[in-house]
Design a protein around this motif. Structure first.
Motif, PDB file in Angstrom:
ATOM      1  N   UNK A 280       0.842  -1.245  -0.104  1.00 58.34           N
ATOM      2  CA  UNK A 280       0.070  -0.037  -0.005  1.00 58.34           C
ATOM      3  C   UNK A 280       0.745   1.142   0.039  1.00 58.34           C
ATOM      4  N   UNK A 281       1.900   1.207   0.957  1.00 58.37           N
ATOM      5  CA  UNK A 281       2.806   2.347   0.959  1.00 58.37           C
ATOM      6  C   UNK A 281       3.521   2.765  -0.419  1.00 58.37           C
ATOM      7  N   UNK A 282       4.010   1.402  -1.267  1.00 60.56           N
ATOM      8  CA  UNK A 282       4.604   1.751  -2.318  1.00 60.56           C
ATOM      9  C   UNK A 282       3.539   2.147  -3.496  1.00 60.56           C
ATOM     10  N   UNK A 283       2.368   2.009  -3.370  1.00 62.98           N
ATOM     11  CA  UNK A 283       1.357   2.406  -4.283  1.00 62.98           C
ATOM     12  C   UNK A 283       1.268   3.940  -4.056  1.00 62.98           C
ATOM     13  N   UNK A 284       1.254   4.399  -2.973  1.00 64.32           N
ATOM     14  CA  UNK A 284       0.878   5.672  -2.653  1.00 64.32           C
ATOM     15  C   UNK A 284       2.319   6.595  -3.135  1.00 64.32           C
ATOM     16  N   UNK A 285       3.364   6.275  -2.784  1.00 62.14           N
ATOM     17  CA  UNK A 285       4.523   6.709  -3.198  1.00 62.14           C
ATOM     18  C   UNK A 285       4.637   6.837  -4.771  1.00 62.14           C
ATOM     19  N   UNK A 286       4.371   5.584  -5.397  1.00 58.98           N
ATOM     20  CA  UNK A 286       4.553   5.575  -6.887  1.00 58.98           C
ATOM     21  C   UNK A 286       3.454   6.480  -7.367  1.00 58.98           C
ATOM     22  N   UNK A 287       2.361   6.765  -6.983  1.00 56.11           N
ATOM     23  CA  UNK A 287       1.342   7.389  -7.359  1.00 56.11           C
ATOM     24  C   UNK A 287       1.790   9.035  -7.487  1.00 56.11           C
ATOM     25  N   UNK A 288       2.538   9.284  -6.423  1.00 52.34           N
ATOM     26  CA  UNK A 288       3.116  10.676  -6.155  1.00 52.34           C
ATOM     27  C   UNK A 288       4.266  10.884  -7.328  1.00 52.34           C
ATOM     28  N   UNK A 289       5.063   9.862  -7.507  1.00 52.44           N
ATOM     29  CA  UNK A 289       6.299   9.796  -8.449  1.00 52.44           C
ATOM     30  C   UNK A 289       5.666   9.946  -9.835  1.00 52.44           C
ATOM     31  N   UNK A 290       4.615   9.034 -10.241  1.00 58.46           N
ATOM     32  CA  UNK A 290       4.056   9.034 -11.580  1.00 58.46           C
ATOM     33  C   UNK A 290       3.274  10.457 -11.818  1.00 58.46           C
ATOM     34  N   UNK A 291       2.718  10.786 -10.680  1.00 59.45           N
ATOM     35  CA  UNK A 291       1.965  12.353 -10.907  1.00 59.45           C
ATOM     36  C   UNK A 291       2.800  13.299 -11.208  1.00 59.45           C
ATOM     37  N   UNK A 292       4.056  13.366 -10.524  1.00 57.96           N
ATOM     38  CA  UNK A 292       4.959  14.616 -10.644  1.00 57.96           C
ATOM     39  C   UNK A 292       5.599  14.307 -12.183  1.00 57.96           C
ATOM     40  N   UNK A 293       5.987  13.087 -12.593  1.00 56.34           N
ATOM     41  CA  UNK A 293       6.560  12.981 -13.815  1.00 56.34           C
ATOM     42  C   UNK A 293       5.702  13.436 -14.912  1.00 56.34           C
ATOM     43  N   UNK A 294       4.197  12.881 -14.695  1.00 52.06           N
ATOM     44  CA  UNK A 294       3.479  13.150 -15.720  1.00 52.06           C
ATOM     45  C   UNK A 294       3.068  14.523 -15.976  1.00 52.06           C
ATOM     46  N   UNK A 295       2.773  15.335 -14.744  1.00 47.57           N
ATOM     47  CA  UNK A 295       2.531  16.974 -14.712  1.00 47.57           C
ATOM     48  C   UNK A 295       3.823  17.472 -15.395  1.00 47.57           C
ATOM     49  N   UNK A 296       5.243  17.181 -14.881  1.00 48.57           N
ATOM     50  CA  UNK A 296       6.290  17.655 -15.537  1.00 48.57           C
ATOM     51  C   UNK A 296       6.381  17.760 -16.961  1.00 48.57           C
ATOM     52  N   UNK A 297       6.049  16.314 -17.433  1.00 51.64           N
ATOM     53  CA  UNK A 297       5.908  16.266 -18.971  1.00 51.64           C
ATOM     54  C   UNK A 297       4.932  16.734 -19.466  1.00 51.64           C
ATOM     55  N   UNK A 298       4.005  17.119 -19.083  1.00 53.81           N
ATOM     56  CA  UNK A 298       2.840  17.847 -19.533  1.00 53.81           C
ATOM     57  C   UNK A 298       3.105  19.468 -19.842  1.00 53.81           C
ATOM     58  N   UNK A 299       3.717  19.793 -18.470  1.00 53.62           N
ATOM     59  CA  UNK A 299       4.150  21.148 -18.840  1.00 53.62           C
ATOM     60  C   UNK A 299       5.286  21.455 -19.729  1.00 53.62           C
ATOM     61  N   UNK A 300       6.209  20.267 -20.122  1.00 54.13           N
ATOM     62  CA  UNK A 300       7.190  20.484 -20.940  1.00 54.13           C
ATOM     63  C   UNK A 300       6.626  20.646 -22.259  1.00 54.13           C
ATOM     64  N   UNK A 301       5.627  19.833 -22.454  1.00 56.12           N
ATOM     65  CA  UNK A 301       4.870  19.663 -23.653  1.00 56.12           C
ATOM     66  C   UNK A 301       4.102  21.052 -24.200  1.00 56.12           C
ATOM     67  N   UNK A 302       3.331  21.488 -23.181  1.00 60.28           N
ATOM     68  CA  UNK A 302       2.369  22.517 -23.213  1.00 60.28           C
ATOM     69  C   UNK A 302       3.241  23.871 -23.571  1.00 60.28           C
ATOM     70  N   UNK A 303       4.468  23.909 -22.832  1.00 58.27           N
ATOM     71  CA  UNK A 303       5.174  25.004 -23.156  1.00 58.27           C
ATOM     72  C   UNK A 303       6.172  24.848 -24.358  1.00 58.27           C
ATOM     73  N   UNK A 304       5.996  23.816 -25.103  1.00 53.77           N
ATOM     74  CA  UNK A 304       6.769  23.621 -26.218  1.00 53.77           C
ATOM     75  C   UNK A 304       8.341  23.584 -26.158  1.00 53.77           C
ATOM     76  N   UNK A 305       8.764  22.981 -24.859  1.00 51.85           N
ATOM     77  CA  UNK A 305      10.114  22.830 -24.616  1.00 51.85           C
ATOM     78  C   UNK A 305      10.545  21.679 -25.569  1.00 51.85           C
ATOM     79  N   UNK A 306       9.564  20.441 -25.648  1.00 51.79           N
ATOM     80  CA  UNK A 306       9.679  19.094 -26.146  1.00 51.79           C
ATOM     81  C   UNK A 306       8.425  19.247 -27.199  1.00 51.79           C
ATOM     82  N   UNK A 307       8.748  18.918 -28.368  1.00 52.45           N
ATOM     83  CA  UNK A 307       7.541  18.936 -29.309  1.00 52.45           C
ATOM     84  C   UNK A 307       7.330  17.433 -29.941  1.00 52.45           C
TER      85      UNK A 307
END
Lengths: 340, 442
Positions: A280-307
């Motif tokens: 259970x603990x791993x799942x919560x931690x992983x959710x946070x990690x994946x959430x951050x990675x996802x949000x960061x990638x989203x930001x990079x794409x929306x702000x066209x750092x990466x096309x």
């Protein structure tokens, strides 16, 4: 060629530097936390079930989808145009209880009727069976949805429309502003994680569940009816899937639709595997990690750092692959987990 | 077969033929299928039996659909080759199917480096297979470190990475989400199955672009020519896989499924065996994908790389017989038959047109509940929803018939069908050998 390369490298830090402004950081942070909350809610039920019973529930996504439609149904029935925003919110929690109750009952039925006969078989058969359940649920929902003249592929707009107005707005809290729905997701996610956590660590039944995850045979030898615990936990996990679905019904990025089943199943798998199947603990931690990675990638794409359009989705799965190469059993997983 | 063979005077050909009687029967049936289909549908029977041809028309899959059965059956067989025989559920198998399909289309469009657009189709199939083998070694090297559920999840994860990537990769075409098709400017001709580089010895496949053929007074349409050509490739692939399974290598695969620790204790490097089995199955999955692309000339990520494609293979493998090589083909046949029977459009005959013809309008218009008529009910609950019934059937099979159709037949017969039939034939042929060792099992 080298000049071009230098230029592109030179331009990159400029755009990247925008990330380190207060506004950008706070928006990425809130985006990440709301995503983490959603991922955690999606994956929690899956991990509880696997941790105790060693059953990888392939129908989890379909049950989430079912929760979304049922929750939407409750809201559409209860809410009229004149209903005030706070009443709508109150109805949401009524719906949450209803959905949790109905899906738990369904989960218990599935466990007793279909999964119980398979405990003696190789674990692959449980995957197969739950995969079959997925096919049936998805098609049944499609029939019902089509019958009532709804479009199964696109989101259920009527259910989205029952959202109180303030959840669709940016809320300004002091120096930062956060999307109302994001905040709601964070709060509900945190509350659900806390509730499950409290159940597992603070109640006697939670103790039994943890003992069962540790060693089911030994627990049984101590006089506990592990079979019944299995049923309860399966019901609980399915109920949590439904709760997550109900939340997504209001989310513009997801919405109630038949493809929601696969859209939620795969991220849930990713989170559960990264965290270590069944912890259970791993799942919560992983959710946070994946959430951050996802949000960061989203930001990079929306702000066209990466096309590269698939970047956000790809990131989620790439974390999975990298994780599996480095540490196949997941963050908090033991190599032997689920070896019933 | 350790008993003394009293049949030494027989030529090996007779013995070989006898051991392959079921094979020959199935092949003969498939070879005659287009003719049988035309015959059955065109049949005109006297009055009390007049409905039979129409029912056959409604139930039997069209030849067009049989082509799907062939190439998807090959994919399902390759899936079962690794999943059913080694026990490692390859949930990302669609990645190999997609690799094959995309290799063919990209190569034909001249988008694959070092591969000219006019490369013969069979060479493309081999190339696709080899690419899939390379991919399988890469994926397998990581994922075979784990077993059971983890293995299924890793392969699923990898295939999803590729799926998402291909879906948005604009190198493959202008609108990668909707798929790509073979350009008629770059590759005007059909994909040919035959001797590479010799045009006279090849036949084009494809519904629109394929060749027609007239031999011995028979006119074969493009679909029928494609059916035979694709069937030939599938047949070769089937026998190749069957050869592997019946080799000592195949026995080790079974040993891994039954008890991997013991296989390792006996001295087999199971990791290497699993890896090679995975690569072999990837090769044939890619060939299946290539055949699909060659026939339809258009591929999309959702029907190649998506994990539900693997799900379909899983479904037909379970229904046909998990851990039997030919089972998935029969499973695919059944699957396509049901889908066509319950298809929305009613192409190639289907349930609703048949009912409309044979039930009086008053029955179809009879109200069951809340103003819903029988016809509407059929339309709502049956047509286009074959997945529901297949799903229910799948669940029932998992619970009650875990060996699938062919596996159950094999169990009842007490051994492999081909062995049993051969033994039965031999004992009837008057030679004194007892029936084959019934416990022979694989």
């Amino acid at each position: 060629m080298s000049a071009l390369f230098a230029a592109s490298v030179g331009a990159l830090p400029l755009q990247l530097a925008e990330l380190f402004t207060f506004d950008a950081l706070s928006s990425v942070l809130f985006d990440a936390l709301s995503k983490a909350a959603v991922y955690a809610m999606l994956a929690m039920g899956l991990t509880l079930i696997f941790g105790l019973m060693g059953v990888l529930n392939f129908a989890h996504g379909s049950l989430t989808m079912l929760g979304a439609y049922l929750g939407g149904l409750v809201m559409v029935v209860l809410v009229t145009g004149a209903t005030g925003p706070w009443t709508r919110l109150a109805f949401f929690f009524v719906g949450l209880v209803v959905v949790f109750g109905l899906l738990s009952a369904l989960g218990a039925t599935l466990e007793v009727g279909l999964i119980r006969p398979l405990y003696d078989r190789p674990p692959i058969y449980q995957i197969l069976l739950t995969f079959g359940i997925t096919l049936v649920i998805d098609e049944l929902v499609r029939i019902v949805v089509l019958f009532y003249g709804l479009q199964p592929i696109t989101e259920w707009q009527e259910a989205l429309g029952t959202k109180p107005y303030f959840l669709g707005q940016q809320l300004v809290l002091g120096p930062v502003s956060v999307g109302g729905m994001d905040l709601f997701e964070m709060l509900l996610g945190a509350a659900t994680v806390a509730a499950v956590w409290a159940f597992l660590t603070r109640t006697r039944y939670g103790l039994v569940v943890r003992a069962g995850s540790e060693d089911a045979e030994m627990t049984e030898a101590l006089g506990i009816d592990v079979r019944r615990v299995f049923t309860t936990v399966f019901a609980l996990g399915v109920g949590l899937a439904g709760v997550a679905g109900m939340l997504l019904m209001w989310d513009n990025n997801w919405g109630a639709s038949v493809p929601l089943a696969t859209e939620t199943l795969l991220p849930a798998f990713v989170v559960v595997i990264i965290g270590g199947l069944g912890t259970f603990r791993g799942t919560v931690v992983a959710a946070v990690i994946v959430g951050f990675a996802d949000a960061l990638a989203q930001w990079l794409f929306v702000n066209s750092v990466v096309d590269f359009p698939p970047l956000p989705q790809l990131t989620v799965f790439l974390i999975l692959v990298v994780m599996l190469v480095i540490r196949p059993q997941g963050l908090f997983g033991r190599a032997e987990v689920g070896g019933h | 077969m350790t008993e003394t063979e009293a049949t030494t005077e027989e030529s090996w050909l007779v013995r070989y033929g006898r051991e392959h009687v079921p094979h020959l029967l199935v092949i003969a049936f498939l070879a005659l299928y287009p003719g049988l289909y035309t015959l059955a549908v065109g049949l005109s029977l006297p009055a009390p039996l007049g409905w039979v041809p129409d029912l056959l028309y409604a139930v039997l899959p069209r030849v067009d659909t049989m082509i799907v059965v062939l190439y998807f059956g090959l994919f399902a067989m390759s899936f079962d080759f690794v999943s059913g025989y080694t026990g490692y559920l390859s949930f990302g198998h669609a990645v190999f199917f997609g690799t094959g399909a995309y290799t063919v289309v990209l190569a034909a469009n001249g988008l694959l480096p070092f591969v000219p657009s006019g490369t013969p189709f069979l060479l493309l199939l081999v190339l696709a297979g080899l690419l899939a083998v390379a991919l399988a070694f890469a994926i397998g090297a990581v994922s075979f470190r784990l077993s059971g559920v983890y293995f299924a999840m890793i392969t699923l994860g990898v295939s999803q990475v590729v799926y998402v990537f291909v879906r948005d990769w604009d190198y493959v075409g202008p609108n990668p989400k909707d798929g790509i098709s073979v350009s008629f400017d770059l590759h005007p001709g059909a994909f040919e199955i035959g001797v590479p580089f010799v045009d006279a010895l090849g036949l084009g496949i494809g519904k629109l672009t394929g060749d027609t053929l007239a031999i011995a007074g028979l006119e074969l349409s493009t679909v029928e020519v494609s059916y035979y050509c694709i069937g030939l490739v599938v047949l070769v692939c089937y026998f190749a896989m069957q050869r592997v399974i019946h080799s000592p290598f195949g026995k080790v695969m079974l040993a891994i499924r039954e008890n991997e620790e013991r296989a390792r204790a006996v001295g087999y490097d199971t990791y290497r065996y699993k890896l090679v089995a995975f690569a072999v199955s990837a090769f044939f999955a890619a060939v299946a994908g290539g055949l699909f692309a060659g026939y339809s000339r258009a591929v999309s990520p959702d029907e190649t790389f998506f994990f539900l494609v693997t799900g379909d293979a899983l479904l037909v493998s379970i229904i046909g017989g998990f851990g039997t090589l030919a089972g998935p083909l029969f499973g695919t046949w059944f699957d396509e038959l049901l889908r066509e029977f319950l298809s929305k459009e009613g192409t190639g005959g289907g349930l609703l047109p048949f009912l409309q013809e044979y039930l009086p309008q008053s029955v179809l218009d009879a109200v069951i509940l809340n103003g819903m008529t029988v016809g509407e009910a059929v339309d709502t609950f049956l047509n286009g929803h074959a997945s529901l019934y297949l799903g229910l059937l799948f669940v029932l099979f998992v619970l009650f018939v875990p060996n699938g159709l062919l596996g159950t037949v094999r169990e009842r017969a007490g051994g492999r069908v081909s062995k049993r039939v051969a033994a039965r034939l031999r004992s009837r042929g008057g030679t004194e050998t007892a029936r084959g060792t019934a416990s022979e099992d694989d």
